[in-house]
Design a protein around this motif. Structure first.
Motif, PDB file in Angstrom:
ATOM      1  N   ARG A  75     -49.979  55.575  -0.969  1.00 24.49           N
ATOM      2  CA  ARG A  75     -51.394  55.767  -1.274  1.00 24.49           C
ATOM      3  C   ARG A  75     -51.858  54.620  -2.162  1.00 24.49           C
ATOM      4  NH1 ARG A  75     -54.804  59.747  -5.004  1.00 24.49           N
ATOM      5  NH2 ARG A  75     -53.318  59.192  -6.619  1.00 24.49           N
ATOM      6  N   VAL A  76     -52.987  54.009  -1.834  1.00 23.07           N
ATOM      7  CA  VAL A  76     -53.593  52.956  -2.650  1.00 23.07           C
ATOM      8  C   VAL A  76     -54.834  53.537  -3.295  1.00 23.07           C
ATOM      9  CG1 VAL A  76     -54.672  50.683  -2.637  1.00 23.07           C
ATOM     10  CG2 VAL A  76     -52.694  51.122  -1.174  1.00 23.07           C
ATOM     11  N   ARG A  77     -54.978  53.298  -4.603  1.00 26.93           N
ATOM     12  CA  ARG A  77     -56.119  53.822  -5.351  1.00 26.93           C
ATOM     13  C   ARG A  77     -56.445  52.878  -6.496  1.00 26.93           C
ATOM     14  NH1 ARG A  77     -54.001  55.341 -10.061  1.00 26.93           N
ATOM     15  NH2 ARG A  77     -51.878  56.150 -10.129  1.00 26.93           N
ATOM     16  N   ALA A 116     -46.941  50.856 -16.492  1.00 29.92           N
ATOM     17  CA  ALA A 116     -46.120  50.502 -15.328  1.00 29.92           C
ATOM     18  C   ALA A 116     -46.371  49.076 -14.851  1.00 29.92           C
ATOM     19  CB  ALA A 116     -46.385  51.479 -14.185  1.00 29.92           C
ATOM     20  N   LEU A 117     -47.532  48.514 -15.115  1.00 34.17           N
ATOM     21  CA  LEU A 117     -47.899  47.231 -14.517  1.00 34.17           C
ATOM     22  C   LEU A 117     -46.999  46.075 -14.960  1.00 34.17           C
ATOM     23  CD1 LEU A 117     -51.781  47.634 -14.450  1.00 34.17           C
ATOM     24  CD2 LEU A 117     -50.067  48.397 -12.792  1.00 34.17           C
ATOM     25  N   PRO A 118     -46.726  45.887 -16.256  1.00 38.85           N
ATOM     26  CA  PRO A 118     -45.791  44.817 -16.628  1.00 38.85           C
ATOM     27  C   PRO A 118     -44.383  45.047 -16.062  1.00 38.85           C
ATOM     28  CG  PRO A 118     -47.059  45.507 -18.540  1.00 38.85           C
ATOM     29  CD  PRO A 118     -47.345  46.497 -17.441  1.00 38.85           C
ATOM     30  N   GLN A 119     -43.968  46.297 -15.965  1.00 36.93           N
ATOM     31  CA  GLN A 119     -42.649  46.597 -15.394  1.00 36.93           C
ATOM     32  C   GLN A 119     -42.596  46.218 -13.922  1.00 36.93           C
ATOM     33  OE1 GLN A 119     -42.168  50.768 -16.210  1.00 36.93           O
ATOM     34  NE2 GLN A 119     -41.923  50.447 -18.410  1.00 36.93           N
ATOM     35  N   ILE A 120     -43.670  46.474 -13.197  1.00 31.48           N
ATOM     36  CA  ILE A 120     -43.727  46.104 -11.782  1.00 31.48           C
ATOM     37  C   ILE A 120     -43.700  44.589 -11.644  1.00 31.48           C
ATOM     38  CG2 ILE A 120     -45.209  46.080  -9.733  1.00 31.48           C
ATOM     39  CD1 ILE A 120     -46.105  48.933 -10.639  1.00 31.48           C
ATOM     40  N   VAL A 140     -58.505  46.582 -10.497  1.00 26.99           N
ATOM     41  CA  VAL A 140     -57.056  46.770 -10.322  1.00 26.99           C
ATOM     42  C   VAL A 140     -56.823  47.980  -9.429  1.00 26.99           C
ATOM     43  CG1 VAL A 140     -54.828  47.125 -11.462  1.00 26.99           C
ATOM     44  CG2 VAL A 140     -56.621  45.829 -12.645  1.00 26.99           C
ATOM     45  N   TRP A 141     -56.006  47.782  -8.410  1.00 28.08           N
ATOM     46  CA  TRP A 141     -55.579  48.864  -7.528  1.00 28.08           C
ATOM     47  C   TRP A 141     -54.071  48.997  -7.640  1.00 28.08           C
ATOM     48  CZ3 TRP A 141     -59.443  45.565  -6.634  1.00 28.08           C
ATOM     49  CH2 TRP A 141     -60.667  46.074  -6.189  1.00 28.08           C
ATOM     50  N   VAL A 142     -53.596  50.206  -7.485  1.00 30.38           N
ATOM     51  CA  VAL A 142     -52.153  50.449  -7.459  1.00 30.38           C
ATOM     52  C   VAL A 142     -51.789  51.124  -6.145  1.00 30.38           C
ATOM     53  CG1 VAL A 142     -51.900  50.606  -9.981  1.00 30.38           C
ATOM     54  CG2 VAL A 142     -52.332  52.685  -8.638  1.00 30.38           C
ATOM     55  N   ALA A 143     -50.543  50.932  -5.758  1.00 30.77           N
ATOM     56  CA  ALA A 143     -49.993  51.617  -4.593  1.00 30.77           C
ATOM     57  C   ALA A 143     -48.912  52.548  -5.091  1.00 30.77           C
ATOM     58  CB  ALA A 143     -49.406  50.613  -3.603  1.00 30.77           C
ATOM     59  N   GLU A 144     -49.011  53.794  -4.673  1.00 31.42           N
ATOM     60  CA  GLU A 144     -48.000  54.788  -5.026  1.00 31.42           C
ATOM     61  C   GLU A 144     -47.141  55.064  -3.804  1.00 31.42           C
ATOM     62  OE1 GLU A 144     -50.061  57.691  -8.273  1.00 31.42           O
ATOM     63  OE2 GLU A 144     -50.625  57.984  -6.176  1.00 31.42           O
ATOM     64  N   GLU A 145     -45.857  55.124  -4.040  1.00 34.04           N
ATOM     65  CA  GLU A 145     -44.913  55.510  -2.994  1.00 34.04           C
ATOM     66  C   GLU A 145     -44.073  56.633  -3.583  1.00 34.04           C
ATOM     67  OE1 GLU A 145     -42.479  53.077   0.219  1.00 34.04           O
ATOM     68  OE2 GLU A 145     -41.667  52.772  -1.787  1.00 34.04           O
ATOM     69  N   ASP A 146     -44.095  57.775  -2.949  1.00 34.43           N
ATOM     70  CA  ASP A 146     -43.391  58.959  -3.469  1.00 34.43           C
ATOM     71  C   ASP A 146     -43.805  59.254  -4.908  1.00 34.43           C
ATOM     72  OD1 ASP A 146     -42.008  59.246  -1.051  1.00 34.43           O
ATOM     73  OD2 ASP A 146     -40.463  57.836  -1.706  1.00 34.43           O
ATOM     74  N   GLU A 147     -45.131  59.148  -5.168  1.00 30.48           N
ATOM     75  CA  GLU A 147     -45.735  59.444  -6.473  1.00 30.48           C
ATOM     76  C   GLU A 147     -45.285  58.508  -7.592  1.00 30.48           C
ATOM     77  OE1 GLU A 147     -46.004  63.593  -7.444  1.00 30.48           O
ATOM     78  OE2 GLU A 147     -46.038  64.139  -5.321  1.00 30.48           O
ATOM     79  N   VAL A 148     -44.732  57.350  -7.227  1.00 28.31           N
ATOM     80  CA  VAL A 148     -44.336  56.325  -8.195  1.00 28.31           C
ATOM     81  C   VAL A 148     -45.206  55.104  -7.935  1.00 28.31           C
ATOM     82  CG1 VAL A 148     -42.472  54.756  -8.877  1.00 28.31           C
ATOM     83  CG2 VAL A 148     -41.971  57.149  -8.338  1.00 28.31           C
ATOM     84  N   VAL A 149     -45.757  54.519  -9.000  1.00 32.66           N
ATOM     85  CA  VAL A 149     -46.543  53.302  -8.836  1.00 32.66           C
ATOM     86  C   VAL A 149     -45.571  52.181  -8.455  1.00 32.66           C
ATOM     87  CG1 VAL A 149     -48.077  51.638  -9.936  1.00 32.66           C
ATOM     88  CG2 VAL A 149     -48.317  54.068 -10.435  1.00 32.66           C
ATOM     89  N   ALA A 150     -45.739  51.676  -7.231  1.00 35.23           N
ATOM     90  CA  ALA A 150     -44.799  50.717  -6.666  1.00 35.23           C
ATOM     91  C   ALA A 150     -45.325  49.287  -6.671  1.00 35.23           C
ATOM     92  CB  ALA A 150     -44.463  51.123  -5.234  1.00 35.23           C
ATOM     93  N   ASP A 209     -37.697  47.003  -5.555  1.00 34.15           N
ATOM     94  CA  ASP A 209     -37.151  48.048  -4.674  1.00 34.15           C
ATOM     95  C   ASP A 209     -38.152  48.558  -3.638  1.00 34.15           C
ATOM     96  OD1 ASP A 209     -34.776  47.867  -6.054  1.00 34.15           O
ATOM     97  OD2 ASP A 209     -35.158  49.630  -7.303  1.00 34.15           O
ATOM     98  N   HIS A 210     -39.403  48.146  -3.755  1.00 34.07           N
ATOM     99  CA  HIS A 210     -40.449  48.623  -2.842  1.00 34.07           C
ATOM    100  C   HIS A 210     -40.960  47.517  -1.915  1.00 34.07           C
ATOM    101  CE1 HIS A 210     -40.720  52.454  -4.998  1.00 34.07           C
ATOM    102  NE2 HIS A 210     -40.582  51.738  -6.088  1.00 34.07           N
TER     103      HIS A 210
END
Length: 163
Positions: free
Chosen positions: A2-4, A13-17, A53-63, A85-86
């Motif tokens: 999901r993108v939102r 989460a953004l610096p970690q990504i 800024v948009w984020v993509a979630e995969e399995d409820e995790v911001v990926a 990993d994504h």
């Protein structure tokens, strides 16, 4: 997936990504990026407040995420990052699609970005999305490239997409 639009809760989460995404550079001539500093969390609130800024979630995790801001009348892509990993699952493409759809809705005529020329998931990826390499970038993009070069980012180019 999901993108939102990103929210304040996504900021940690953004610096970690971004750091995780840097792992893809290991084994390239830009390997040092994997150990380089990333944008701090305090860089994101103004961008999120502006709806850039948009984020993509995969399995409820911001990926992954994409951050944007207007630059000289263009919709400028600041960063596209997908956690290591994504990667290679279409998340980057989905983020670009969402951001560019918003750019079109908002009436932008062009989207711009700077990226690595020779890294396969950089300039070649954006070229597949329709971005064109700018041999003579406009002054504002040339200035961004110069700032990047001063930080050690070499083999960079500017690209533009007509919306």
């Amino acid at each position: 997936m999901r993108v939102r639009l990103a929210t304040w809760d996504d900021i940690p989460a953004l610096p970690q990504i971004e750091r995780s995404a840097g792992e893809a550079f290991r084994g390239t001539d830009q390997a040092w990026i994997a150990d380089d500093i990333v944008a701090e969390a305090d860089a994101y609130p103004p961008l999120i407040e502006a709806g850039g800024v948009w984020v993509a979630e995969e399995d409820e995790v911001v990926a992954g995420f994409i951050s944007t801001q207007p630059v000289a009348g263009a919709f400028h892509i600041l960063e596209l990052a997908v956690g290591h990993d994504h990667q290679r699952k279409g998340i980057g493409r989905a983020l670009m699609d969402a951001a560019l759809a918003e750019a079109r809705r908002a009436g932008y005529r062009t989207a711009t970005l700077t990226t690595f020329r020779g890294i396969p998931w950089n300039a070649p990826f954006y070229a597949r999305l329709g971005f064109e390499l700018l041999d003579a970038p406009p002054t504002v993009l040339a200035a961004i490239l110069a700032e990047e070069a001063a930080r050690g980012l070499t083999d960079r180019c500017a690209m533009r997409l007509a919306l």
